[in-house]
Design an enzyme around this catalytic site. Structure first.
Site, short mmCIF file in Angstrom:
data_model
loop_
_atom_site.label_atom_id
_atom_site.label_comp_id
_atom_site.label_asym_id
_atom_site.label_seq_id
_atom_site.Cartn_x
_atom_site.Cartn_y
_atom_site.Cartn_z
N HIS A 79 0.85 -1.19 0.00
CA HIS A 79 0.00 0.00 0.00
C HIS A 79 0.88 1.24 0.00
CE1 HIS A 79 -3.13 2.86 1.15
NE2 HIS A 79 -3.99 1.93 0.76
N ASP A 124 -8.02 -5.05 -0.34
CA ASP A 124 -8.49 -5.89 -1.46
C ASP A 124 -8.17 -7.36 -1.28
OD1 ASP A 124 -7.55 -3.10 -3.37
OD2 ASP A 124 -9.60 -3.83 -3.12
C1 SDX Z 1 -6.12 0.28 -3.02
O1 SDX Z 1 -4.16 4.68 -1.99
C2 SDX Z 1 -5.19 4.12 -1.42
O2 SDX Z 1 -5.64 4.51 -0.36
C3 SDX Z 1 -5.81 2.97 -2.20
C4 SDX Z 1 -6.87 2.13 -1.48
C5 SDX Z 1 -8.14 2.91 -1.23
O3 SDX Z 1 -8.86 2.55 -0.29
O4 SDX Z 1 -8.44 3.83 -2.04
O5 SDX Z 1 -6.36 1.67 -0.24
C6 SDX Z 1 -7.27 0.91 -2.32
O6 SDX Z 1 -5.83 0.64 -4.13
C7 SDX Z 1 -5.29 -0.74 -2.28
C8 SDX Z 1 -4.06 -1.24 -3.12
C9 SDX Z 1 -4.55 -2.31 -4.09
N1 SDX Z 1 -3.46 -2.68 -5.02
C10 SDX Z 1 -2.86 -3.89 -4.98
O7 SDX Z 1 -3.08 -4.74 -4.12
C11 SDX Z 1 -1.87 -4.14 -6.12
C12 SDX Z 1 -0.58 -4.73 -5.55
N2 SDX Z 1 0.11 -3.69 -4.76
C13 SDX Z 1 1.08 -2.91 -5.44
O8 SDX Z 1 1.04 -2.79 -6.81
C14 SDX Z 1 1.62 -1.72 -4.67
O9 SDX Z 1 1.86 -2.15 -3.38
C15 SDX Z 1 0.79 -0.44 -4.62
C16 SDX Z 1 0.44 0.02 -5.98
C17 SDX Z 1 -0.46 -0.67 -3.83
C18 SDX Z 1 1.63 0.62 -3.92
O10 SDX Z 1 2.72 0.85 -4.72
P1 SDX Z 1 3.82 1.98 -4.35
O11 SDX Z 1 3.48 2.68 -3.08
O12 SDX Z 1 4.04 2.81 -5.58
O13 SDX Z 1 5.08 1.14 -3.99
P2 SDX Z 1 6.10 0.57 -5.05
O14 SDX Z 1 5.37 0.05 -6.25
O15 SDX Z 1 7.17 1.59 -5.25
O16 SDX Z 1 6.70 -0.71 -4.25
C19 SDX Z 1 7.78 -0.56 -3.32
C20 SDX Z 1 8.52 -1.89 -3.39
C21 SDX Z 1 8.97 -2.24 -4.82
O17 SDX Z 1 10.09 -3.09 -4.72
P3 SDX Z 1 11.61 -2.40 -4.85
O18 SDX Z 1 11.61 -1.65 -6.17
O19 SDX Z 1 11.73 -1.49 -3.64
O20 SDX Z 1 12.54 -3.58 -4.82
O21 SDX Z 1 7.65 -2.96 -3.01
C22 SDX Z 1 7.46 -3.84 -4.11
C23 SDX Z 1 7.85 -3.07 -5.34
O22 SDX Z 1 8.26 -3.96 -6.39
N3 SDX Z 1 6.05 -4.20 -4.10
C24 SDX Z 1 5.56 -5.42 -4.34
C25 SDX Z 1 4.18 -5.32 -4.17
N4 SDX Z 1 3.86 -4.06 -3.83
C26 SDX Z 1 5.01 -3.37 -3.80
N5 SDX Z 1 6.19 -6.59 -4.69
C27 SDX Z 1 5.37 -7.65 -4.86
N6 SDX Z 1 4.03 -7.64 -4.70
C28 SDX Z 1 3.40 -6.49 -4.36
N7 SDX Z 1 2.10 -6.47 -4.21
#
Ligand code: SDX
Length: 427
Positions: free
Chosen positions: A306, A363
């Site tokens: 998140h 989710d």
């Molecule tokens: C919602 O913002 C809100 O409030 C949203 C929400 C709401 O109520 O409105 O809460 C609802 O959208 C919840 C989130 C639902 N999305 C998912 O479940 C999709 C999977 N999650 C990710 O794609 C990710 O965690 C995000 C998009 C939710 C957040 O991404 P960020 O903050 O941009 O973080 P990032 O992509 O920069 O990740 C940081 C690190 C990375 O690795 P490094 O580059 O540091 O090595 O964490 C890793 C990412 O690759 N990472 C994951 C991951 N999420 C982040 N690796 C594997 N699986 C994941 N799910």
């Protein structure tokens, strides 16, 4: 006297006021930065940038706290119902019995959707994704409710809010019934707000509708848990579209499209598809954990991570508990739940996830309950939109009442410098 922050650059010092919110959050107010220095800031994804001051929702990602208008999500999920939470988010206070009754009565008075709208729905193939249908129908509502477009008075705004609170659930139900090949049903004004939604979605034309309290209560709680979440992607979309003074319905239609993305609200559908793929793959959760950690593999563990929560998403905790209760009450043995619980346990003990503070989000478990309630996977994000509707409305109303300026970010240009046109014969 507010505190100051100083920026030093190229021998010059620039001072900016530091503002403090009611929960001690600090922000540097840089609205004079470019005029004073000619410099702007840049922050892709706005990870460090506040877009507004807001009095609606407070969340603390480190502590896993979520409150609507000061009330904890845990208390609201346990003690309130969705319509009163919608009123709280939109108007700022929990309604008394008379206010709640009036709000519901006004909503019921506006719950008819023009029959012509069915022709628009008919134009979609059954294979159309429900989020695309819902966004289109929400925008199409404008044509049938012109007085809800250019709202300037609070009274006009109130009736635009009542109309969309009334008609949106009908559009959600019609979207589902179209996909299932069922006749488009209307609501029943004798029922509660959420019970009426459930009836519109699921009543079979040849059967009497029977209320199931477990299902209605679970649905009500899920809608409360999704109702608002400060400046997330889709809410920021609703605010920036509304900042041009586009109408409420147009702003909501844009918000639905933003929510559709699998990184945002579309994740609940992606989680179920992921869990089903793992089940089909013999429940090999380790393989999928490996894929999630492999930088060469675009696969992500959907429902995990998140932007703000670097601790448990408080909603995920409540939904996980509710999933156990609902499946138990309905006598459903869903192997997908066991796979989700196994995956969660592994991820919470895995260094990759622990180091990145990746926890289950809202989710991760919600789809398991939606599935138990008989909601098709493709409709999961529509259910998220149904829950988020009052939050979007509240945020749009706050932005308009605060008279916020049109949202128009700057950029750093990295393209070609000035060059002369070359005629095609010389290129
Ligand atoms: C919602 O913002 C809100 O409030 C949203 C929400 C709401 O109520 O409105 O809460 C609802 O959208 C919840 C989130 C639902 N999305 C998912 O479940 C999709 C999977 N999650 C990710 O794609 C990710 O965690 C995000 C998009 C939710 C957040 O991404 P960020 O903050 O941009 O973080 P990032 O992509 O920069 O990740 C940081 C690190 C990375 O690795 P490094 O580059 O540091 O090595 O964490 C890793 C990412 O690759 N990472 C994951 C991951 N999420 C982040 N690796 C594997 N699986 C994941 N799910």
């Amino acid at each position: 006297m507010s505190e100051k922050a100083t920026l030093e650059y190229n021998g010059n010092k620039y001072e900016f006021p530091v503002i403090k919110g009611t929960e001690e959050e600090l922000a540097i107010d840089i609205k004079t930065l470019r005029a004073a220095s000619g410099i702007i800031t840049i922050d892709p994804g706005y990870k460090n940038t506040g877009s507004c001051k807001s009095a609606i929702t407070f969340l603390d990602g480190e502590k896993g706290i979520l409150r609507y208008r000061g009330y904890s999500i845990e208390e609201l999920a346990e003690k309130a119902d969705f319509l009163e939470v919608a009123y709280l988010l939109i108007f700022g206070e929990l309604p008394n019995a008379e206010q709640l009754e009036q709000f519901h009565s006004d909503i019921k008075s506006e719950s008819q959707v023009d029959e012509e709208m069915k022709k628009i729905l008919d134009g979609f193939p059954k294979s159309a994704h429900p989020m695309g249908v819902l966004s289109s129908l929400t925008s199409a509502l404008i044509a049938f409710n012109p007085s809800s477009v250019n709202v300037t008075s609070e009274k006009e705004m109130y009736w635009a809010i009542v109309r969309i609170m009334a008609k949106f659930p009908v559009l959600v139900a019609w979207t589902l019934r179209k996909k299932k090949g069922l006749p488009l049903d209307y609501g029943d004004d004798t029922l509660g707000y959420v019970e009426n939604i459930h009836k519109m979605m699921f009543k079979k034309p040849n059967q009497e509708y029977k209320k199931n309290k477990v299902i209605i209560d679970a649905l009500d709680k899920l809608l409360i848990l999704h109702a608002d979440h400060e400046q997330n992607c889709s809410t920021s979309t609703v605010r920036i579209v509304g900042s041009s003074h586009a109408g409420l319905f147009a702003s909501l239609s844009a918000g639905i499209s933003a929510l559709w993305g699998p990184l945002h609200g579309g994740a609940n559908q992606a989680v179920l598809e992921m869990l089903e793929a793992i089940e089909a793959d013999g429940g090999d959760t380790k393989k999928y954990m490996g894929k999630a950690k492999d930088k060469e593999d675009p696969f992500r563990l959907m429902g995990f991570g998140h932007r703000v929560y670097k601790n448990f998403d408080p909603r995920a905790k409540i939904i996980k508990k509710s999933a156990d209760e609902v499946l138990g009450d309905l006598g459903i043995e869903d192997p997908i739940l066991a796979i989700a619980q196994g995956l969660e346990k592994e991820a919470l003990e895995d260094k990759y996830f622990v180091d990145r503070k990746l926890y289950p989000n809202v989710d991760f478990y919600s789809g398991i309950i939606y599935r138990a309630l008989g909601i098709p996977t493709e409709m999961f994000t529509v259910m998220f939109a149904l829950g988020r509707l009052p939050g979007w409305i509240a945020q749009w109303r706050e932005m308009r009442l605060n008279g916020e300026p049109i949202g128009r970010p700057r950029q750093v240009y990295t393209g070609e410098n000035l060059r002369s046109f070359v005629p095609v014969e010389k290129r």
